[in-house]
Design a protein around this motif. Structure first.
Motif, PDB file in Angstrom:
ATOM      1  N   UNK A   1       0.855  -1.219   0.088  1.00 46.78           N
ATOM      2  CA  UNK A   1      -0.202  -0.246  -0.082  1.00 46.78           C
ATOM      3  C   UNK A   1       0.939   1.425   0.040  1.00 46.78           C
ATOM      4  N   UNK A   2       0.496   2.161  -0.873  1.00 49.41           N
ATOM      5  CA  UNK A   2       1.381   3.511  -0.834  1.00 49.41           C
ATOM      6  C   UNK A   2       0.363   4.618  -1.131  1.00 49.41           C
ATOM      7  N   UNK A   3       0.667   5.584  -0.207  1.00 55.65           N
ATOM      8  CA  UNK A   3      -0.256   6.875  -0.518  1.00 55.65           C
ATOM      9  C   UNK A   3       0.564   7.941  -0.480  1.00 55.65           C
ATOM     10  N   UNK A   4       0.208   8.802  -1.504  1.00 58.17           N
ATOM     11  CA  UNK A   4       0.983  10.011  -1.802  1.00 58.17           C
ATOM     12  C   UNK A   4       0.750  11.274  -1.613  1.00 58.17           C
ATOM     13  N   UNK A   5      -0.760  11.555  -1.416  1.00 59.13           N
ATOM     14  CA  UNK A   5      -1.403  12.915  -1.562  1.00 59.13           C
ATOM     15  C   UNK A   5      -1.825  13.406  -0.086  1.00 59.13           C
ATOM     16  N   UNK A  19       5.428   7.737   1.304  1.00 55.52           N
ATOM     17  CA  UNK A  19       5.273   6.389   1.205  1.00 55.52           C
ATOM     18  C   UNK A  19       4.398   5.828   2.589  1.00 55.52           C
ATOM     19  N   UNK A  20       3.650   4.816   2.333  1.00 60.06           N
ATOM     20  CA  UNK A  20       3.156   4.356   3.552  1.00 60.06           C
ATOM     21  C   UNK A  20       2.720   2.857   3.364  1.00 60.06           C
ATOM     22  N   UNK A  21       3.184   1.940   4.521  1.00 55.96           N
ATOM     23  CA  UNK A  21       3.227   0.682   4.478  1.00 55.96           C
ATOM     24  C   UNK A  21       2.674   0.177   5.616  1.00 55.96           C
ATOM     25  N   UNK A  53      17.623   9.849  10.162  1.00 57.64           N
ATOM     26  CA  UNK A  53      18.304  10.538  10.955  1.00 57.64           C
ATOM     27  C   UNK A  53      17.634  11.976  10.992  1.00 57.64           C
ATOM     28  N   UNK A  54      17.048  12.409  10.002  1.00 55.96           N
ATOM     29  CA  UNK A  54      16.241  13.667   9.714  1.00 55.96           C
ATOM     30  C   UNK A  54      14.912  13.564  10.426  1.00 55.96           C
ATOM     31  N   UNK A  55      14.650  12.694  11.029  1.00 57.58           N
ATOM     32  CA  UNK A  55      13.170  12.283  11.557  1.00 57.58           C
ATOM     33  C   UNK A  55      11.784  12.269  10.633  1.00 57.58           C
ATOM     34  N   UNK A  56      12.397  11.597   9.370  1.00 52.42           N
ATOM     35  CA  UNK A  56      11.221  11.603   8.327  1.00 52.42           C
ATOM     36  C   UNK A  56      10.533  10.288   8.355  1.00 52.42           C
ATOM     37  N   UNK A  57      10.999   9.194   9.173  1.00 52.13           N
ATOM     38  CA  UNK A  57      10.348   7.777   9.120  1.00 52.13           C
ATOM     39  C   UNK A  57       9.571   7.726  10.452  1.00 52.13           C
ATOM     40  N   UNK A  58       8.376   7.545  10.422  1.00 50.24           N
ATOM     41  CA  UNK A  58       7.312   7.574  11.471  1.00 50.24           C
ATOM     42  C   UNK A  58       6.911   5.884  11.383  1.00 50.24           C
ATOM     43  N   UNK A  59       6.654   5.611  12.713  1.00 50.45           N
ATOM     44  CA  UNK A  59       6.122   4.180  13.000  1.00 50.45           C
ATOM     45  C   UNK A  59       5.193   4.585  13.904  1.00 50.45           C
ATOM     46  N   UNK A  60       3.751   4.058  13.508  1.00 50.84           N
ATOM     47  CA  UNK A  60       2.642   4.294  14.757  1.00 50.84           C
ATOM     48  C   UNK A  60       2.668   5.986  14.868  1.00 50.84           C
ATOM     49  N   UNK A  61       2.930   6.725  13.799  1.00 47.14           N
ATOM     50  CA  UNK A  61       2.864   8.457  14.313  1.00 47.14           C
ATOM     51  C   UNK A  61       4.115   8.663  15.025  1.00 47.14           C
ATOM     52  N   UNK A  62       5.048   7.897  15.244  1.00 51.03           N
ATOM     53  CA  UNK A  62       6.163   8.361  16.244  1.00 51.03           C
ATOM     54  C   UNK A  62       7.713   8.184  15.242  1.00 51.03           C
ATOM     55  N   UNK A  69      13.254  -1.882  14.826  1.00 49.78           N
ATOM     56  CA  UNK A  69      13.021  -3.281  14.385  1.00 49.78           C
ATOM     57  C   UNK A  69      11.461  -3.404  14.263  1.00 49.78           C
ATOM     58  N   UNK A  70      11.088  -3.403  12.863  1.00 48.00           N
ATOM     59  CA  UNK A  70       9.705  -3.389  12.417  1.00 48.00           C
ATOM     60  C   UNK A  70       9.086  -4.680  13.185  1.00 48.00           C
ATOM     61  N   UNK A  71       7.814  -4.310  13.450  1.00 45.97           N
ATOM     62  CA  UNK A  71       6.679  -5.621  14.066  1.00 45.97           C
ATOM     63  C   UNK A  71       5.586  -5.778  13.324  1.00 45.97           C
ATOM     64  N   UNK A  72       4.879  -6.884  13.263  1.00 43.17           N
ATOM     65  CA  UNK A  72       3.776  -7.089  12.546  1.00 43.17           C
ATOM     66  C   UNK A  72       2.736  -5.985  12.809  1.00 43.17           C
ATOM     67  N   UNK A  73       1.985  -5.495  11.846  1.00 43.90           N
ATOM     68  CA  UNK A  73       0.851  -4.454  11.815  1.00 43.90           C
ATOM     69  C   UNK A  73       1.540  -3.003  12.275  1.00 43.90           C
ATOM     70  N   UNK A  74       2.755  -2.931  12.328  1.00 41.58           N
ATOM     71  CA  UNK A  74       3.163  -1.499  12.503  1.00 41.58           C
ATOM     72  C   UNK A  74       2.794  -0.817  11.224  1.00 41.58           C
ATOM     73  N   UNK A  75       2.430   0.545  11.333  1.00 37.98           N
ATOM     74  CA  UNK A  75       2.021   1.578  10.485  1.00 37.98           C
ATOM     75  C   UNK A  75       3.247   2.420  10.093  1.00 37.98           C
ATOM     76  N   UNK A  76       3.830   2.240   9.000  1.00 39.62           N
ATOM     77  CA  UNK A  76       5.028   3.042   8.644  1.00 39.62           C
ATOM     78  C   UNK A  76       4.938   3.940   7.578  1.00 39.62           C
ATOM     79  N   UNK A  77       5.184   5.256   7.832  1.00 44.99           N
ATOM     80  CA  UNK A  77       5.158   6.365   6.854  1.00 44.99           C
ATOM     81  C   UNK A  77       6.252   7.226   6.656  1.00 44.99           C
TER      82      UNK A  77
END
Length: 346
Positions: A1-5, A19-21, A53-62, A69-77
């Motif tokens: 799943x990828x969302x862009x807008x 990107x969103x996964x 490092x620039x704080x651009x990768x979020x997991x579950x809005x953090x 380390x990613x875990x099942x059902x993590x929301x990555x943006x």
């Protein structure tokens, strides 16, 4: 799943989602930089680590660091301060090989190596950059891409139709959706295809382990893919490879590449699907050298969109177009033809 807008507010700065996964339920713990490398096309580990490092990768809005380390059902943006570059269309004076044009549409021959529309890692030099330079007010398709009725992969050569009016876009898109357009591709595939002709039916979807590939889903997993049908016919048997014609009934991403691999005949020199290795043949070093020469002559997957047919959106007249097999592919065919004759003569 990828969302862009979509965008969110963070510290009064607007951030744009690139990107969103959602992590699969069976995913084993894996560093997020490695996880994203398998899912974002043309992304290097260095780029991903810089984003973290620039704080651009979020997991579950953090925001997280690259060693999370990613875990099942993590929301990555993946969020940046600028919108995705594919929406910043810069007109570029790139020549187009137009084989037909009128007020409603144009048909062109895309060279191998040209990306059809901007996307991650390819923001300039694309067909759309050229189209918006040469033509004004092209209609957008459902993905906001000017003129595009359908697409072919970067390293596939051949014919594409482009809509010049809203009416043409609607009419032509419906023909592709209804499967009434006609498309024939020529491919070189590994191995001697047993049947002279056949039909491959297999639901195609994103590969669960390598997100840059698609794969065929069967049995209980069939719902993970979309229905896809490819009709193939052998044109010429060339020893350890076969020249085939493929007609598409549906238009899934990488359809021919995925379907031919599924029946054991990966496209010749298709790096993404493993066709850039010797998959059939002998262990002789002379043979290895011969194949490597073929790879050099044809430094891409052996696939060409040769014919295209559809009804003209205004006149209703059936239009049919044919494009010659390009030099790189023709040279490769000639090499295999010579090799096969030499083998038969022994």
């Amino acid at each position: 799943m990828t969302t862009e807008d979509t965008s969110i507010e963070q510290n009064d700065d607007e951030l744009f989602e690139h990107h969103a996964f959602t992590v699969d339920k069976g995913q084993a713990p894996l560093r997020i930089d490695k996880y994203l490398m398998n899912r974002i096309e043309n992304a290097t580990r260095n780029k991903i680590q810089t984003a973290a490092k620039g704080g651009s990768i979020y997991v579950n809005d953090t925001p997280v660091k690259q060693n999370y380390k990613v875990k099942p059902f993590d929301q990555i943006r993946v969020l940046f301060e600028h919108p995705p570059y594919e929406y910043l269309l810069t007109p570029e004076n790139i020549p187009l090989d137009i084989v037909y044009e009128d007020d409603e549409l144009l048909v062109l021959n895309k060279p191998a190596g040209m990306v059809v529309h901007p996307g991650h890692g390819n923001y300039s030099g694309t067909l759309i950059n050229a189209l918006v330079y040469h033509f004004e007010n092209l209609p957008n398709n459902s993905s906001e891409r000017p003129g595009l009725v359908h697409r072919i992969d970067k390293d596939t050569s051949g014919l594409l139709v482009v809509a010049k009016t809203e009416e043409s876009m609607t009419h032509l898109s419906k023909q592709f959706f209804d499967k009434t357009s006609e498309r024939e591709y020529i491919a070189i595939v590994w191995g001697n295809v047993t049947e002279d002709e056949g039909t491959i039916e297999g639901h195609i979807g994103r590969h669960p382990k390598n997100r840059l590939q698609n794969t065929v889903f069967e049995g209980d997993d069939i719902d993970k893919g979309k229905a896809a049908i490819t009709h193939y016919k052998v044109i010429e048997r060339l020893g350890y490879v076969t020249l085939v014609s493929c007609k598409l009934e549906t238009g899934r991403t990488h359809q021919i590449r995925v379907h031919m691999k599924h029946i054991g005949h990966t496209l010749f020199n298709d790096e993404r699907y493993g066709g850039d290795r010797i998959l059939k043949g002998t262990t002789f070093s002379k043979y290895k050298q011969f194949v490597e020469n073929c790879f050099r002559v044809l430094p891409r997957q052996a696939l060409h969109a040769k014919t295209l047919g559809f009804k003209h959106p205004k006149t209703g007249k059936q239009l049919s177009f044919d494009s010659p097999v390009p030099d790189d592919m023709q040279q490769c065919i000639e090499k295999w033809r010579h090799y096969a004759k030499h083998q038969d003569a022994k």
